[in-house]
Structures are given as C-alpha cells and as structure tokens.
Design an enzyme around this catalytic site. Sequence first.
Site, PDB file in Angstrom:
ATOM      1  N   ARG A  64       0.848  -1.190   0.000  1.00 55.59           N
ATOM      2  CA  ARG A  64       0.000   0.000   0.000  1.00 55.59           C
ATOM      3  C   ARG A  64       0.882   1.237   0.000  1.00 55.59           C
ATOM      4  NH1 ARG A  64      -3.370  -2.818  -1.536  1.00 55.59           N
ATOM      5  NH2 ARG A  64      -5.491  -3.215  -0.742  1.00 55.59           N
ATOM      6  N   GLU A  95      -4.251   7.470  -5.249  1.00 59.39           N
ATOM      7  CA  GLU A  95      -4.437   6.736  -6.499  1.00 59.39           C
ATOM      8  C   GLU A  95      -5.734   7.155  -7.166  1.00 59.39           C
ATOM      9  OE1 GLU A  95      -4.091   2.536  -5.744  1.00 59.39           O
ATOM     10  OE2 GLU A  95      -2.025   2.708  -5.042  1.00 59.39           O
ATOM     11  N   HIS A 147      -0.986  -0.079  -9.906  1.00 58.22           N
ATOM     12  CA  HIS A 147      -1.656  -0.972  -8.966  1.00 58.22           C
ATOM     13  C   HIS A 147      -2.204  -2.214  -9.673  1.00 58.22           C
ATOM     14  CE1 HIS A 147      -3.729  -0.902  -4.780  1.00 58.22           C
ATOM     15  NE2 HIS A 147      -3.474  -2.151  -5.160  1.00 58.22           N
ATOM     16  N   ILE A 148      -1.294  -2.985 -10.246  1.00 55.94           N
ATOM     17  CA  ILE A 148      -1.687  -4.154 -11.032  1.00 55.94           C
ATOM     18  C   ILE A 148      -1.254  -5.465 -10.374  1.00 55.94           C
ATOM     19  CG2 ILE A 148      -1.738  -2.932 -13.229  1.00 55.94           C
ATOM     20  CD1 ILE A 148       1.089  -4.129 -13.802  1.00 55.94           C
ATOM     21  N   GLY A 149      -1.030  -5.429  -9.051  1.00 55.36           N
ATOM     22  CA  GLY A 149      -0.536  -6.616  -8.366  1.00 55.36           C
ATOM     23  C   GLY A 149      -1.337  -7.874  -8.634  1.00 55.36           C
TER      24      GLY A 149
END
Length: 323
Positions: free
Chosen positions: A238, A267, A286-288
């Site tokens: 985060r 974000e 944020h493509i984890g």
Amino acid sequence: MPHKIYITRKLPEAIKIRLAEHFEVRSWEKEDEPVPRETLLEEIKDVDGLFCMITEKIDEEVLQAGKDLKVVANMAVGYNNIDVETATANGITVTNTPDVLTETTADLAFALLMASARRLVETSDTVRNGEWGAWSPMQFTGQDVFGATLGIVGLGRIGEAVVNRAKGFNMDVLYYSRTRKKDKESDLDIEYAELDVLLKKADFVVLLLPYSSESHHLIGRRELALMKENAILINASRGGIVDEDALYQALVSGEIWGAGLDVYEQEPVSTDHPLLTLSNVTAVPHIGSASVKTRRAMADLAADNLIHVLNGKKATTPVNLQN
C-alpha cells in the site's frame, strides 16, 4: 422480494449473471471510472449488499446511509478503504478476497524487482524514442539479481511466495515481521532480522505488509538513509507505507539506487508527481493482482460472500462479523 445489491464497477458478465440469479442487481457500468460519491450515497440507501473495490471509501457516512445494509464485499485483500469499526457496530459483515491473488501478486512484486534492477522500462523507452546510440561498456548497466540479498518486510502468504521465486535466483533472504515466524525460517531457508538490520543488509527491499496507522510511513527518511546506495525499494503493498517525499529525495540524492512502485499514497497517482519524473523509478498502476484468472477468482469470491451472507450462511472470508 429478492435482496438488492449494488456493484460499484463493471464486472465480467458471468459474475453479474450469477449474482442476478440470487438478487436484484444494480451497478455502476463504467469500467475505468469509480462510482461518484453522490451516486454511491444514493444507491446504497435501499440495498442489502454492496460489492465494492478499493477505490471506494466506505466510511461512516456511507454505512449510515445504507440502512438495510447487511454485507460489504470488498474485491481486494486489503480493506483500509472501509470503516470496519462502524460496520461492526451496525451489524454489517465486511469481507475481502485473500489467498486467490497470492501467486499473481508475488509474480508482480518479483517482476518489479527484475524490471527495476535491469532498467527495463527506462531502456525500452530509449529504444522506442530513437535514443539508442552506439554501444559502450557501461551503457544501461543495472544491478544483479542472482545471488543478491533480498529483504522482505511483511512475511504473509505473498511474502512466502516471493521467497520461493527468490530461491530460484539463489538469493539470500532476510525477513522482518511484527511477529517472528520461527517455524518458517528453516522450511523456507530464510533469516529473521530487525527492520533496521534488514534495511542495512538488503540489496532489494520488498514491502508486502498491510497498511494501518502503525505502518503509515514505516519507510521514511531515517529508514531510507539506512539502505545501501545500490539498493532498490519495491512497494507492492500500500502506498501509505512509504513517505513518498522522503523516497524522492533519497532517489535524487543517490542515497538509494532505484524503486519499483505498484501503489501510491493517492491513487490514481498524479501525472505531475515528482517520483514520475525520475528515470530510476519503475511505476505501474496498482496491477498486483491483474491477471485474468486472478481477477475473476477475486470477483467470484466476493460474489460468494454476498450470496452466503444474504442467504443466512457464514461468509467465506469475513474480516469482522461471522454470520
């Protein structure tokens, strides 16, 4: 009358069809735009269940507006976007989607590590922009991954999955966790270190811990100053865990070598954010968990939670009440 639910983002049609077999379904149909706050506050007034994303702030105002609300199903592992205390006080079950994204997120964390170490985004842009000149001995040189020391901050399921990847690169692995996990140390061939020691020794520091008031800006100016000059910081947890102003200064001054970021304090991150001006920052949006298989599994699990709770059964993955 069937229960009513509201979905805050466009989902795969198969998930919506499945939910429609149980509920009256309304949804925000724009895939790349979060539901406006005023729309959410209006829609939640008469629904029994909410299917939401980390982009929605489900705070006291929203929860109080949902007078019939019984369950909030968050399509994410983290749930710091939800006021769990208020939900609990109002008898509202909050659920998340753990486990199904472990391996996919570990893939992304290690991909960020590799890309940052070998300057893949920076050098790809050089080729695309026609800036690739004559070869020279130290041109585009990066950092070795094989045989390096990896420091993992937060040894949960994703952290363990990253260890498995690191072992394929013959990396020495240190870890720091608020609770030492001695049983894992021999099984995974890893070594526990206090945070300051880990920061001093690691060539790569990977952050994989949940966000809380205690972890806010865990990595700040003091911590960055402890790291090696050739070290790379990877944040796949985060954004609020890293003090971004301090990180910018550490990168500009050469205090650390580079950073790979999947998450940010705000974000979507602003295009004029200072970190995005630096060539030694690998930044992704944020493509984890962003594989087709994993995102569908997350949506299915969130749907399971809604179906179970609203049919009087136990939630599959509750984070507060267990109905």
